[in-house]
Write a protein that holds these residues in place. Structure first.
Motif, PDB file in Angstrom:
ATOM      1  N   UNK A  52      10.201   4.592  17.757  1.00 11.63           N
ATOM      2  CA  UNK A  52       8.950   5.038  18.605  1.00 11.63           C
ATOM      3  C   UNK A  52       7.777   5.361  17.672  1.00 11.63           C
ATOM      4  N   UNK A  53       8.173   6.022  16.610  1.00  8.67           N
ATOM      5  CA  UNK A  53       7.134   6.563  15.712  1.00  8.67           C
ATOM      6  C   UNK A  53       7.174   6.241  14.347  1.00  8.67           C
ATOM      7  N   UNK A  54       6.087   5.702  13.471  1.00  7.73           N
ATOM      8  CA  UNK A  54       6.212   5.572  12.032  1.00  7.73           C
ATOM      9  C   UNK A  54       5.356   6.641  11.355  1.00  7.73           C
ATOM     10  N   UNK A  55       5.772   7.322  10.548  1.00 10.77           N
ATOM     11  CA  UNK A  55       4.849   8.061   9.584  1.00 10.77           C
ATOM     12  C   UNK A  55       4.647   7.093   8.434  1.00 10.77           C
ATOM     13  N   UNK A  56       3.389   6.861   8.087  1.00  7.10           N
ATOM     14  CA  UNK A  56       3.293   5.671   7.038  1.00  7.10           C
ATOM     15  C   UNK A  56       2.257   6.140   6.186  1.00  7.10           C
ATOM     16  N   UNK A  57       2.386   6.043   4.914  1.00  6.04           N
ATOM     17  CA  UNK A  57       1.538   6.374   3.850  1.00  6.04           C
ATOM     18  C   UNK A  57       0.614   5.044   3.626  1.00  6.04           C
ATOM     19  N   UNK A  58      -0.599   5.096   3.289  1.00  6.88           N
ATOM     20  CA  UNK A  58      -1.609   3.950   2.930  1.00  6.88           C
ATOM     21  C   UNK A  58      -1.582   3.439   1.867  1.00  6.88           C
ATOM     22  N   UNK A  59      -1.540   4.218   0.846  1.00  5.71           N
ATOM     23  CA  UNK A  59      -1.730   3.736  -0.645  1.00  5.71           C
ATOM     24  C   UNK A  59      -0.564   3.388  -1.062  1.00  5.71           C
ATOM     25  N   UNK A  81      -0.297   8.600   6.512  1.00  8.83           N
ATOM     26  CA  UNK A  81      -0.272   9.968   5.905  1.00  8.83           C
ATOM     27  C   UNK A  81      -0.770   9.410   4.557  1.00  8.83           C
ATOM     28  N   UNK A  82      -1.687  10.095   4.050  1.00 11.77           N
ATOM     29  CA  UNK A  82      -2.330   9.612   2.758  1.00 11.77           C
ATOM     30  C   UNK A  82      -3.203  11.015   2.226  1.00 11.77           C
ATOM     31  N   UNK A  83      -3.481  10.788   0.908  1.00 14.80           N
ATOM     32  CA  UNK A  83      -4.149  11.653   0.049  1.00 14.80           C
ATOM     33  C   UNK A  83      -5.735  11.224  -0.132  1.00 14.80           C
ATOM     34  N   UNK A  84      -5.996  10.143   0.573  1.00 11.43           N
ATOM     35  CA  UNK A  84      -7.204   9.591   0.561  1.00 11.43           C
ATOM     36  C   UNK A  84      -7.923   9.496   1.929  1.00 11.43           C
ATOM     37  N   UNK A  85      -8.824  10.411   2.257  1.00 16.18           N
ATOM     38  CA  UNK A  85      -9.797  10.437   3.492  1.00 16.18           C
ATOM     39  C   UNK A  85     -10.532   9.251   3.803  1.00 16.18           C
ATOM     40  N   UNK A  86     -10.809   8.617   2.679  1.00 19.52           N
ATOM     41  CA  UNK A  86     -11.866   7.431   2.979  1.00 19.52           C
ATOM     42  C   UNK A  86     -11.166   6.191   3.866  1.00 19.52           C
ATOM     43  N   UNK A  87      -9.846   6.410   4.102  1.00 23.04           N
ATOM     44  CA  UNK A  87      -9.242   5.350   4.752  1.00 23.04           C
ATOM     45  C   UNK A  87      -8.944   5.658   6.105  1.00 23.04           C
ATOM     46  N   UNK A  88      -9.494   6.784   6.537  1.00 23.01           N
ATOM     47  CA  UNK A  88      -9.302   7.122   7.891  1.00 23.01           C
ATOM     48  C   UNK A  88     -10.090   6.081   8.972  1.00 23.01           C
ATOM     49  N   UNK A  89     -11.356   5.680   8.584  1.00 20.17           N
ATOM     50  CA  UNK A  89     -11.773   4.787   9.613  1.00 20.17           C
ATOM     51  C   UNK A  89     -10.948   3.452   9.963  1.00 20.17           C
ATOM     52  N   UNK A  90     -10.552   2.908   8.471  1.00 20.30           N
ATOM     53  CA  UNK A  90      -9.734   1.632   8.872  1.00 20.30           C
ATOM     54  C   UNK A  90      -8.488   2.033   9.694  1.00 20.30           C
ATOM     55  N   UNK A 101      -3.709  14.021   6.497  1.00 18.84           N
ATOM     56  CA  UNK A 101      -4.180  14.207   4.971  1.00 18.84           C
ATOM     57  C   UNK A 101      -3.313  15.029   4.231  1.00 18.84           C
ATOM     58  N   UNK A 102      -2.686  14.555   3.091  1.00 17.90           N
ATOM     59  CA  UNK A 102      -1.795  15.288   2.222  1.00 17.90           C
ATOM     60  C   UNK A 102      -2.499  16.271   1.465  1.00 17.90           C
ATOM     61  N   UNK A 103      -1.913  17.234   1.239  1.00 18.96           N
ATOM     62  CA  UNK A 103      -0.652  17.794   1.612  1.00 18.96           C
ATOM     63  C   UNK A 103      -0.472  18.205   2.961  1.00 18.96           C
ATOM     64  N   UNK A 104       0.319  17.760   3.852  1.00 21.06           N
ATOM     65  CA  UNK A 104       0.440  17.838   5.162  1.00 21.06           C
ATOM     66  C   UNK A 104       1.250  19.203   5.716  1.00 21.06           C
TER      67      UNK A 104
END
Length: 227
Positions: A52-59, A81-90, A101-104
């Protein structure tokens, strides 16, 4: 007990997966089936298993989380889930459910989990809610009934109309958990529901029969928000 949501977590950093595993273990309606450090192994898993749900790192190397989400499409909800806020829009352009945003922090994780539950259970038109642990039980807190939250050490009391729940949580985690447009911290030990305030005085406010201290550092913001 709410219905169980099957989920997986994908991150090339084992420590990050350990955090998600610990957080998911505290949420009564999440069943974390597997964790993966390799995105291609996760794709193989999804060929035969439904989640149902995937927690997914971006980088991630080789296959980024953004590419992975495009492959999966709308078969599962995705929380990036990522340490890089610039990916939020994508991330949101790919119709991600949420972006952590990590640390969660656990409170923020719980907020995303509740959002997934609402989406998948068709409960989004009902009163919003969160679940908190009271002793050995998980208790549903209806946000439209929640009057205030009181902190005492590492424990919080969630005071609803006619009932309350005591849980081991910090007030900072509660702030992350509760919707910012409905609740506000007014003192080092109190969060209040803005629409439940009946009276504001110089150093305190009234909600029902409760007199709640109002710190001077929060007074101007409170007055602005209740206008």
């Amino acid at each position: 007990m709410p219905p169980t949501l099957r989920c997986i977590a994908i991150d090339d950093e084992p420590i990050a997966l350990d955090i998600i595993k610990a957080h998911a273990g505290k949420v009564p309606f999440l069943d974390l089936k597997r964790t993966f450090v390799n995105a291609f192994e996760a794709l193989t898993f999804l060929k035969t298993e439904t989640v149902d749900l995937i927690f997914l790192d971006i980088n991630m190397p080789d296959l980024t989380g953004l590419d992975f989400a495009q492959v999966v499409g709308n078969k599962s909800l995705v929380v990036f889930t990522t340490a890089y806020p610039e990916y939020a829009l994508q991330g949101f352009e790919l119709s991600a459910l949420d972006y952590l945003l990590k640390p969660i922090a656990f409170g923020r994780f719980m907020q995303a989990a509740n959002k997934a539950y609402e989406r998948l259970s068709g409960d989004s038109k009902k009163s919003p809610f969160v679940f908190v642990k009271d002793g050995y039980d998980w208790v549903r807190i209806n946000l439209d009934e929640l009057q205030y939250v009181e902190s005492e050490g590492n424990y919080l009391t969630f005071q609803e109309t006619g009932k309350k729940a005591l849980t081991r949580m910090t007030i900072t985690e509660a702030i992350d958990l509760l919707p910012a447009d409905q609740f506000m911290r007014v003192h080092k030990s109190y969060i209040v529901a803005l629409d439940r305030i009946e009276k504001i005085e110089r150093h305190q406010l009234t909600i029902g029969k409760a007199q709640i201290p109002l710190a001077g550092s929060y007074r101007d913001e409170l007055l602005e928000r209740v206008k």
